[in-house]
Design an enzyme around this catalytic site. Structure first.
Site, PDB file in Angstrom:
ATOM      1  N   LYS A 227     -14.552 -22.968  41.775  1.00  0.00           N
ATOM      2  CA  LYS A 227     -13.228 -22.428  41.470  1.00  0.00           C
ATOM      3  C   LYS A 227     -13.302 -21.881  40.053  1.00  0.00           C
ATOM      4  O   LYS A 227     -13.373 -22.625  39.088  1.00  0.00           O
ATOM      5  CB  LYS A 227     -12.152 -23.513  41.575  1.00  0.00           C
ATOM      6  N   ARG A 232      -6.839 -14.308  39.661  1.00  0.00           N
ATOM      7  CA  ARG A 232      -7.106 -13.733  40.977  1.00  0.00           C
ATOM      8  C   ARG A 232      -6.736 -12.258  40.962  1.00  0.00           C
ATOM      9  O   ARG A 232      -5.657 -11.867  40.487  1.00  0.00           O
ATOM     10  CB  ARG A 232      -6.254 -14.469  42.011  1.00  0.00           C
ATOM     11  N   ARG A 247      -2.526 -11.072  41.404  1.00  0.00           N
ATOM     12  CA  ARG A 247      -2.194 -11.747  42.655  1.00  0.00           C
ATOM     13  C   ARG A 247      -0.768 -11.453  43.117  1.00  0.00           C
ATOM     14  O   ARG A 247      -0.446 -11.629  44.293  1.00  0.00           O
ATOM     15  CB  ARG A 247      -2.391 -13.255  42.528  1.00  0.00           C
ATOM     16  N   GLU A 272     -12.249 -12.918  41.344  1.00  0.00           N
ATOM     17  CA  GLU A 272     -11.723 -13.513  40.115  1.00  0.00           C
ATOM     18  C   GLU A 272     -12.058 -12.623  38.929  1.00  0.00           C
ATOM     19  O   GLU A 272     -13.235 -12.272  38.719  1.00  0.00           O
ATOM     20  CB  GLU A 272     -12.343 -14.890  39.903  1.00  0.00           C
ATOM     21  N   LYS A 395      -8.400 -26.011  47.880  1.00  0.00           N
ATOM     22  CA  LYS A 395      -8.893 -26.112  46.510  1.00  0.00           C
ATOM     23  C   LYS A 395      -8.990 -27.583  46.138  1.00  0.00           C
ATOM     24  O   LYS A 395      -8.071 -28.363  46.380  1.00  0.00           O
ATOM     25  CB  LYS A 395      -7.991 -25.358  45.530  1.00  0.00           C
TER      26      LYS A 395
END
Length: 525
Positions: A227, A232, A247, A272, A395
């Site tokens: 992660k 994002r 995002r 990312e 996540k």
């Protein structure tokens, strides 16, 4: 305007999500164009006015109201719109306000030098709830519990249209959304939006429940990735310039010319956004220096070059591959990188593991040795579904850092919390001095909020508008994701995503953390 003011009042006073959706659906169904379109833009944050800011509204009110009275009222109420609606001294309801669309036109076209007079006239003409709605309209600070997704859900409810179909075209349509409503009411076909010219709603993950989920999930069905500690983004590549969206669908390409001018290929990628040299991610605070800017200076670009770590593909060329399972999309993505050399894109690595215990060990090592946020766990057979579908992506964040900090300042909240001191600034010791390291406004129950509010009022030593300085005696156990260097805080450090984990009524302030303990948690650069 009266109908819009009534809608806002209903939404503000209605805690039920379903009731909010019903009120919105009824408004969109019964209100004509273009008023309902502008209302939708206000509710979703798409409408703003260049010259109408909170400071300008305050100037208008302070020309008619004693400043000390206004400050006391604003401090007590905590909401600018409500304060102005109640304190405006001139009798309202003298004439009917313009329609919502006419108001939007007035606020957009009135010269800056004449805005104060216009605002004063509107406030005098309006009823109390209309004044409140006027301020909300002008500033965009609604705080009525309506998100963009809730508004889209109401549109789906109103029309019987699938929410996913609305989200598919959302970022390619413009206010006042005449074509959208014509489609929803069956008067026109669905708007045709070129996939290369619009944002596509992202697929999101759910937090893993270690006790419940791992016992029901077969590790052989999943893959894992790090992660990454960036933001994002969606990158759209085609014949023209590349598009880069956050995002939420905000176009951030102008702030990252070094990235969008140096990527190649044809497709829609999910990944990312990071900064650093040779694909080595720098800490988040380095990226933060480039965020929220309309453009980037050559100095910033040189110090913090941007790149995207790609982990999914939505379109392969013009082919929509979102319905394919993750494992097939990954194969397409690998082919994409094999076909061209990229200097600003790289492929997110997969983490081999055989069981959840082994992945847990990898997760802990990544957090301890490299500062990774945790791991992402993805179902190999999962299609790319907008929203937050259950069971597809998880996540598994690293365990939060904890430290004890001392409450220094408290500020009134907004909306339902406007009567409580609910925003808390806390600090750590530097020698015999407390210096701020962060601010938190969640992590406590409603009952604890009442206790904290009572404590703040009883231990105030100075007031600064809506902010109170308190005795330095109450300790919070603060949870946070990471620490970073900061020029904004006197301490030189700041906590990322801090929240109050526990109120340490029992702990002496002298035993709280020192700044050096926080500095030790800053990742090495």
């Amino acid at each position: 305007m009266k109908r819009f003011a009534t809608l806002l009042e209903t939404l503000a006073l209605t805690p039920s999500r379903n009731r909010k959706i019903e009120a919105l659906a009824a408004y969109f169904r019964d209100t004509p164009d273009p008023d309902r379109g502008y209302a939708l833009a206000v509710l979703t944050g798409a409408l703003s006015f260049t010259h109408v800011k909170p400071a300008r509204l305050k100037e208008v009110v302070l020309a008619e109201v004693d400043p000390h009275l206004f400050a006391l009222s604003y401090d007590y109420i905590g909401d600018l719109g409500e304060t102005i609606a109640l304190i405006w001294p001139h009798k309202g309801g003298t004439r009917q306000l313009p329609s919502l669309s006419e108001l939007v036109e007035l606020l957009n076209t009135t010269p800056k030098s004449e805005l104060a007079l216009l605002i004063a006239e509107l406030l005098t003409s309006a009823q109390i709830n209309e004044r409140w709605a006027l301020v909300k309209l002008a500033t965009g600070g609604l705080r009525i519990g309506v998100s963009e997704r809730l508004a889209k859900t109401a549109l789906a409810e109103m029309s019987g249209t699938d929410l996913k179909d609305i989200e598919e075209i959302w970022h390619g349509i413009k206010m006042p959304y005449g074509d959208l409503f014509a489609w929803l009411e069956g008067r026109k076909p669905k708007p045709e939006i070129d996939h290369t010219a619009r944002f596509h709603p992202l697929m999101l993950s759910n937090p893993i429940d270690e006790e419940k989920d791992f016992s029901n999930l077969d590790p052989a069905d999943f893959v894992a990735e790090w992660k990454w500690d960036g933001i994002r983004v969606q990158l759209i590549l085609g014949e023209g310039p590349a598009s880069l969206f956050s995002r939420t669908g905000e176009d951030i390409a102008p702030a990252f010319p070094d990235l969008v001018e140096n990527v190649f290929g044809h497709g829609v990628l999910d990944g990312e956004l990071l900064v650093g040299n040779d694909f080595e991610p720098a800490p988040f605070n380095a990226l933060q220096q480039r965020l929220n800017r309309k453009s980037a200076t050559e100095k910033l670009i040189g110090e913090h070059p941007a790149f995207v770590r790609v982990y999914d593909m939505l379109f392969d060329g013009d082919e929509d591959i979102r319905a394919l399972p993750w494992i097939d999309r990954r194969a397409r993505l690998q082919s994409f990188f094999a076909d061209q050399t990229q200097s600003r894109l790289d492929l997110s690595q997969l983490l081999p593991f055989s069981d959840w215990d082994q992945l847990g060990t990898i997760r802990r090592q990544g957090a301890d040795e490299n500062g990774h946020e945790g791991v992402m766990i993805k179902l190999k057979s999962a299609p790319y579904v907008p929203g937050r579908p259950k069971g597809n992506w998880f996540k598994w964040k690293r365990d939060p850092n904890l430290l004890d900090a001392v409450l220094m300042y408290a500020q009134r909240g907004h909306g339902k919390r406007s009567s409580f001191y609910s925003d808390f600034t806390f600090g750590a010791w530097r020698g015999n001095e407390l210096v701020p390291i962060g601010k938190a406004y969640f992590g406590f129950t409603d009952a604890e909020l009442k206790e904290l509010d009572k404590w703040v009022r009883a231990h105030t030593i100075a007031s600064f508008g809506p902010v109170r300085e308190v005795e330095k005696s109450l300790v919070f156990e603060v949870a946070f994701d990471s620490a970073q260097a900061s020029t904004r805080h006197k301490s030189g450090v700041a906590l990322r995503f801090p929240r109050i984990n526990r109120i340490r009524w029992d702990k002496p302030a002298a035993e709280a953390a020192h700044v050096g303990e926080v500095e030790a948690l800053i990742p090495a650069t």
